[in-house]
Scaffold this motif. Structure first.
Motif, PDB file in Angstrom:
ATOM      1  N   GLY A 126       0.803  -1.222   0.000  1.00  0.00           N
ATOM      2  CA  GLY A 126       0.000   0.000   0.000  1.00  0.00           C
ATOM      3  C   GLY A 126       0.832   1.266   0.000  1.00  0.00           C
ATOM      4  O   GLY A 126       0.366   2.330  -0.381  1.00  0.00           O
ATOM      5  N   PHE A 127       2.087   1.164   0.432  1.00  0.00           N
ATOM      6  CA  PHE A 127       2.957   2.337   0.454  1.00  0.00           C
ATOM      7  C   PHE A 127       3.508   2.648  -0.931  1.00  0.00           C
ATOM      8  O   PHE A 127       3.946   3.760  -1.186  1.00  0.00           O
ATOM      9  CB  PHE A 127       4.140   2.117   1.407  1.00  0.00           C
ATOM     10  CG  PHE A 127       3.737   2.111   2.850  1.00  0.00           C
ATOM     11  CD1 PHE A 127       3.311   3.274   3.462  1.00  0.00           C
ATOM     12  CD2 PHE A 127       3.787   0.947   3.583  1.00  0.00           C
ATOM     13  CE1 PHE A 127       2.935   3.280   4.793  1.00  0.00           C
ATOM     14  CE2 PHE A 127       3.414   0.945   4.908  1.00  0.00           C
ATOM     15  CZ  PHE A 127       2.980   2.103   5.515  1.00  0.00           C
ATOM     16  N   GLY A 128       3.519   1.683  -1.816  1.00  0.00           N
ATOM     17  CA  GLY A 128       4.045   1.891  -3.155  1.00  0.00           C
ATOM     18  C   GLY A 128       5.552   1.683  -3.213  1.00  0.00           C
ATOM     19  O   GLY A 128       6.203   1.437  -2.194  1.00  0.00           O
ATOM     20  N   PHE A 129       6.073   1.747  -4.406  1.00  0.00           N
ATOM     21  CA  PHE A 129       7.508   1.576  -4.622  1.00  0.00           C
ATOM     22  C   PHE A 129       8.074   2.840  -5.242  1.00  0.00           C
ATOM     23  O   PHE A 129       7.438   3.455  -6.101  1.00  0.00           O
ATOM     24  CB  PHE A 129       7.774   0.377  -5.555  1.00  0.00           C
ATOM     25  CG  PHE A 129       7.400  -0.934  -4.941  1.00  0.00           C
ATOM     26  CD1 PHE A 129       8.279  -1.568  -4.067  1.00  0.00           C
ATOM     27  CD2 PHE A 129       6.188  -1.521  -5.207  1.00  0.00           C
ATOM     28  CE1 PHE A 129       7.943  -2.773  -3.481  1.00  0.00           C
ATOM     29  CE2 PHE A 129       5.843  -2.727  -4.632  1.00  0.00           C
ATOM     30  CZ  PHE A 129       6.719  -3.358  -3.767  1.00  0.00           C
ATOM     31  N   TYR A 130       9.240   3.216  -4.800  1.00  0.00           N
ATOM     32  CA  TYR A 130       9.873   4.427  -5.298  1.00  0.00           C
ATOM     33  C   TYR A 130      11.249   4.093  -5.838  1.00  0.00           C
ATOM     34  O   TYR A 130      12.066   3.511  -5.156  1.00  0.00           O
ATOM     35  CB  TYR A 130      10.000   5.472  -4.177  1.00  0.00           C
ATOM     36  CG  TYR A 130       8.660   5.914  -3.656  1.00  0.00           C
ATOM     37  CD1 TYR A 130       7.942   6.904  -4.323  1.00  0.00           C
ATOM     38  CD2 TYR A 130       8.100   5.332  -2.532  1.00  0.00           C
ATOM     39  CE1 TYR A 130       6.698   7.304  -3.868  1.00  0.00           C
ATOM     40  CE2 TYR A 130       6.856   5.731  -2.067  1.00  0.00           C
ATOM     41  CZ  TYR A 130       6.166   6.710  -2.738  1.00  0.00           C
ATOM     42  OH  TYR A 130       4.949   7.103  -2.299  1.00  0.00           O
ATOM     43  N   HIS A 131      11.480   4.475  -7.058  1.00  0.00           N
ATOM     44  CA  HIS A 131      12.799   4.309  -7.647  1.00  0.00           C
ATOM     45  C   HIS A 131      13.603   5.558  -7.285  1.00  0.00           C
ATOM     46  O   HIS A 131      13.069   6.672  -7.288  1.00  0.00           O
ATOM     47  CB  HIS A 131      12.673   4.170  -9.168  1.00  0.00           C
ATOM     48  CG  HIS A 131      13.944   3.750  -9.814  1.00  0.00           C
ATOM     49  ND1 HIS A 131      14.940   4.641 -10.097  1.00  0.00           N
ATOM     50  CD2 HIS A 131      14.385   2.537 -10.205  1.00  0.00           C
ATOM     51  CE1 HIS A 131      15.953   4.003 -10.646  1.00  0.00           C
ATOM     52  NE2 HIS A 131      15.633   2.717 -10.717  1.00  0.00           N
ATOM     53  N   PRO A 132      14.881   5.418  -6.971  1.00  0.00           N
ATOM     54  CA  PRO A 132      15.683   6.581  -6.578  1.00  0.00           C
ATOM     55  C   PRO A 132      15.625   7.739  -7.579  1.00  0.00           C
ATOM     56  O   PRO A 132      15.640   8.895  -7.175  1.00  0.00           O
ATOM     57  CB  PRO A 132      17.098   6.021  -6.462  1.00  0.00           C
ATOM     58  CG  PRO A 132      16.909   4.570  -6.195  1.00  0.00           C
ATOM     59  CD  PRO A 132      15.647   4.172  -6.890  1.00  0.00           C
ATOM     60  N   LEU A 133      15.516   7.449  -8.866  1.00  0.00           N
ATOM     61  CA  LEU A 133      15.461   8.525  -9.861  1.00  0.00           C
ATOM     62  C   LEU A 133      14.207   9.375  -9.711  1.00  0.00           C
ATOM     63  O   LEU A 133      14.228  10.576  -9.975  1.00  0.00           O
ATOM     64  CB  LEU A 133      15.534   7.954 -11.277  1.00  0.00           C
ATOM     65  CG  LEU A 133      16.918   7.492 -11.730  1.00  0.00           C
ATOM     66  CD1 LEU A 133      16.862   6.898 -13.129  1.00  0.00           C
ATOM     67  CD2 LEU A 133      17.911   8.643 -11.675  1.00  0.00           C
ATOM     68  N   MET A 134      13.095   8.760  -9.244  1.00  0.00           N
ATOM     69  CA  MET A 134      11.859   9.518  -9.033  1.00  0.00           C
ATOM     70  C   MET A 134      12.060  10.568  -7.945  1.00  0.00           C
ATOM     71  O   MET A 134      11.374  11.588  -7.925  1.00  0.00           O
ATOM     72  CB  MET A 134      10.716   8.582  -8.626  1.00  0.00           C
ATOM     73  CG  MET A 134      10.265   7.646  -9.721  1.00  0.00           C
ATOM     74  SD  MET A 134       9.122   6.349  -9.156  1.00  0.00           S
ATOM     75  CE  MET A 134       7.960   7.238  -8.165  1.00  0.00           C
ATOM     76  N   LEU A 135      12.997  10.320  -7.047  1.00  0.00           N
ATOM     77  CA  LEU A 135      13.262  11.256  -5.961  1.00  0.00           C
ATOM     78  C   LEU A 135      14.410  12.203  -6.297  1.00  0.00           C
ATOM     79  O   LEU A 135      14.386  13.370  -5.910  1.00  0.00           O
ATOM     80  CB  LEU A 135      13.576  10.485  -4.680  1.00  0.00           C
ATOM     81  CG  LEU A 135      12.467   9.556  -4.196  1.00  0.00           C
ATOM     82  CD1 LEU A 135      12.969   8.678  -3.064  1.00  0.00           C
ATOM     83  CD2 LEU A 135      11.257  10.351  -3.760  1.00  0.00           C
ATOM     84  N   MET A 136      15.400  11.705  -7.004  1.00  0.00           N
ATOM     85  CA  MET A 136      16.588  12.511  -7.284  1.00  0.00           C
ATOM     86  C   MET A 136      16.302  13.634  -8.275  1.00  0.00           C
ATOM     87  O   MET A 136      16.799  14.749  -8.102  1.00  0.00           O
ATOM     88  CB  MET A 136      17.717  11.621  -7.811  1.00  0.00           C
ATOM     89  CG  MET A 136      18.298  10.731  -6.731  1.00  0.00           C
ATOM     90  SD  MET A 136      19.469   9.468  -7.307  1.00  0.00           S
ATOM     91  CE  MET A 136      20.395  10.256  -8.554  1.00  0.00           C
ATOM     92  N   MET A 137      15.501  13.361  -9.287  1.00  0.00           N
ATOM     93  CA  MET A 137      15.270  14.372 -10.324  1.00  0.00           C
ATOM     94  C   MET A 137      14.633  15.643  -9.747  1.00  0.00           C
ATOM     95  O   MET A 137      15.093  16.733 -10.049  1.00  0.00           O
ATOM     96  CB  MET A 137      14.426  13.793 -11.461  1.00  0.00           C
ATOM     97  CG  MET A 137      15.145  12.677 -12.225  1.00  0.00           C
ATOM     98  SD  MET A 137      16.759  13.153 -12.894  1.00  0.00           S
ATOM     99  CE  MET A 137      16.273  14.271 -14.165  1.00  0.00           C
ATOM    100  N   PRO A 138      13.609  15.544  -8.903  1.00  0.00           N
ATOM    101  CA  PRO A 138      13.046  16.779  -8.325  1.00  0.00           C
ATOM    102  C   PRO A 138      13.708  17.171  -6.996  1.00  0.00           C
ATOM    103  O   PRO A 138      13.208  18.040  -6.286  1.00  0.00           O
ATOM    104  CB  PRO A 138      11.572  16.424  -8.110  1.00  0.00           C
ATOM    105  CG  PRO A 138      11.569  14.959  -7.894  1.00  0.00           C
ATOM    106  CD  PRO A 138      12.705  14.414  -8.722  1.00  0.00           C
ATOM    107  N   SER A 139      14.838  16.526  -6.674  1.00  0.00           N
ATOM    108  CA  SER A 139      15.568  16.807  -5.422  1.00  0.00           C
ATOM    109  C   SER A 139      14.689  16.604  -4.186  1.00  0.00           C
ATOM    110  O   SER A 139      14.568  17.474  -3.334  1.00  0.00           O
ATOM    111  CB  SER A 139      16.137  18.228  -5.429  1.00  0.00           C
ATOM    112  OG  SER A 139      17.069  18.362  -6.468  1.00  0.00           O
TER     113      SER A 139
END
Length: 85
Positions: A4-17
Motif C-alpha cells: 500500500g505504500f508503493g515503490f519508489y525508484h531513486p530517480l523519481m526522488l533525485m530528479m526533483p531533489s
C-alpha cells in the motif's frame, strides 16, 4: 500493507531533489521520552497558533466508531478523522 505504500525508484526522488525519511516514534518514546514530549508540545503550540492547520476529512460520533474504523481501514480518508464523544 507494505504494498500500500508503493515503490519508489531513486530517480523519481533525485530528479526533483526530494527524499523520503522515516523514523519509529515508538523507539523515541521508549528511549528518549523527554524529546518526544517536547516535540509533541511544540506541535500542539503550532496547531493552537494556526501555523499547522489540520484538515478534517470526516467526523464520526462515538456510536459510529466501527464505521470510523472501517473508513480508515478502507483507505478512504483524506485529512484527519475525528470521533466526537
Amino acid at each position: 500493507t507494505v504494498l500500500g505504500f508503493g515503490f519508489y525508484h531513486p530517480l523519481m526522488l533525485m530528479m526533483p531533489s526530494k527524499g523520503v525519511i522515516g523514523l519509529n516514534m515508538l523507539c523515541i518514546a521508549d528511549e528518549k521520552p523527554a524529546v518526544l514530549n517536547r516535540c509533541l508540545s511544540e506541535v500542539v503550540k503550532l496547531t493552537e497558533t494556526a501555523v499547522f492547520k489540520p484538515v478534517v476529512g470526516k467526523i464520526f460520533n462515538a456510536m459510529e466508531i466501527a464505521q470510523a474504523h472501517d473508513y480508515l481501514a478502507g483507505r478512504q480518508s483524506t485529512g484527519k478523522v475525528v470521533v466526537t464523544w
